[in-house]
Design an enzyme around this catalytic site. Structure first.
Site, short mmCIF file in Angstrom:
data_model
loop_
_atom_site.label_atom_id
_atom_site.label_comp_id
_atom_site.label_asym_id
_atom_site.label_seq_id
_atom_site.Cartn_x
_atom_site.Cartn_y
_atom_site.Cartn_z
CB ILE A 76 11.58 28.39 -49.28
CG1 ILE A 76 10.81 29.53 -48.61
CG2 ILE A 76 12.93 28.86 -49.81
CD1 ILE A 76 11.45 30.05 -47.33
CB THR A 84 7.16 24.88 -48.14
OG1 THR A 84 8.00 25.84 -48.81
CG2 THR A 84 8.02 24.00 -47.25
CB ILE A 116 14.65 29.86 -54.83
CG1 ILE A 116 15.89 29.96 -53.92
CG2 ILE A 116 13.74 31.07 -54.68
CD1 ILE A 116 15.61 29.95 -52.45
CE LYS A 117 7.04 25.25 -54.84
NZ LYS A 117 5.97 24.58 -54.06
CB ILE A 118 10.69 31.06 -59.70
CG1 ILE A 118 11.84 31.58 -58.83
CG2 ILE A 118 10.24 32.13 -60.71
CD1 ILE A 118 13.09 31.97 -59.61
#
Length: 372
Positions: free
Chosen positions: A108, A44, A139-141
């Protein structure tokens, strides 16, 4: 329908869907894609959530409840998006279990407004991991300069990460370095490295869009002959860098501690130029240990007429270098292009997030109960 998606999967490419909405979850569509289209993960981003929530399908009751509780718009968005990610993670849990944590993942993203703030990104990543509370979350960074130390810190805490918005080979090497540094921190802290996973999202189509535009402006036959070459060349050289780093001595130490390789993920694989085949960034980027996250249109096109002919990256590195060098000799600066694309990528996600804030705020006001 062909067996192209099965062949792609058999070649060692994990097929992920670059889309999520509540309707996709509740209608059974996501489960169907997992069952029938070899989908083993979901990504996403702020734009995807903005589109899903603005469409309104399935969010009315939760928005009404949130409006009744008078939550802030920021809290409302996090409650809505983490609910979708949690539900998608539950649907994908059997894949996660079957692949020992490799796939069955849902990503996300941290608030894109934090892209240039290291400490805030780390804090947000920890909060998101706590909120979703599923082992198969990533977790998207973003791979901004401020994002790199955040990646190390978050991995060091045992939180799995999808590094996003990678455009350049130099930055990709820095991302892999940040991941290894994070694993080393986790190892020193006594954490189980086998539970920590990561992918590095290397963006593809946007590279062609920008460089093709500059080649068109030059307009010579030589320039026109190089159109549609840059994105594949860039991605293929990224895979070469991946092979080098994960065959090195630093990795060997972590490998013995049961660490997982950070897989390259091909992102932005929907073709933007109608002159190119719509499965270009799938057919021509096949290699083991990769992920290809596709918008649904690309997934459907691959299922229908994708041409999966085995590994299409091996043996291409010299040609890829030649093509990027030729583009550079025409006066197109690689460094300028990749920095522009990173800046635009952060700006686009931030704009989508602000649109999402505004539209959600309007819905909360509309649904708020009258006083008295």
């Amino acid at each position: 329908m062909t067996d192209a998606l099965k062949r792609l999967s058999d070649e060692g490419v994990a097929i992920w869907l670059d889309d999520l909405s509540r309707k996709r979850i509740t209608s059974g569509n996501l489960a169907e894609l997992i069952d029938q289209q070899h989908v083993v993960g979901v990504t996403t981003n702020p734009s995807i959530f903005q589109k899903a929530i603005s469409a309104g399908d399935g969010y009315e009751q939760q928005l009404t409840d949130l409006a009744t509780r008078k939550v802030t718009v920021d809290e409302a968005i996090r409650m809505i998006t983490t609910a979708d990610v949690r539900d998608a993670a539950d649907i994908l849990r059997p894949v996660f279990d079957a692949t020992e944590g490799q796939d069955g993942r849902v990503s996300i993203e941290v608030d894109p407004r934090l892209a240039h703030h290291t400490d805030a990104t780390v804090a947000e990543a920890k909060q998101l991991a706590w909120l979703v509370d599923r082992p198969n979350t990533l977790i998207k960074i973003p791979a901004t300069k401020a994002g790199l130390p955040a990646i190390t810190e978050v991995i060091g805490k045992g939180i799995s990460v999808n590094v996003t918005l990678i455009f350049s080979l130099e930055r990709y090497r820095a991302v892999m370095d940040a991941y290894l540094a994070g694993l080393e921190k986790a190892k020193a802290a006594g954490l189980d490295l086998s539970k920590i996973h990561s992918v590095a999202s290397f963006f593809v189509s946007r590279v062609d869009s920008e460089i093709d535009k500059r080649l068109d402006a030059i307009g010579t036959d030589e320039a026109k002959a190089l159109k549609g070459k840059a994105a594949l060349a860039n991605a293929r050289l990224a895979y070469e860098a991946y092979e080098e780093v994960f065959a090195g001595e630093r990795w060997a130490v972590l490998d013995k501690a049961h660490a997982n390789k950070q897989r390259p993920l091909w992102a932005s694989t929907g073709v933007k130029d109608p002159a190119y085949k719509d499965t270009l960034y799938v057919d021509d980027l096949v290699a083991p240990g990769t992920v290809n996250t596709m918008p649904e249109a690309t997934l459907d096109a691959t299922a229908d007429h994708g041409q999966i002919t085995g590994n299409t990256i091996a043996g291409t590195y010299e040609q890829a270098r030649t093509e990027l060098d030729a583009i550079g000799k025409l006066g197109i600066s690689y460094d300028d292009v990749v920095q522009l694309l990173e800046d635009e990528g952060v700006e686009k996600f931030e704009a989508s997030w602000i649109d999402l804030l505004n539209s959600t705020e309007a819905e909360l006001k509309r649904l708020a109960p009258s006083e008295g």
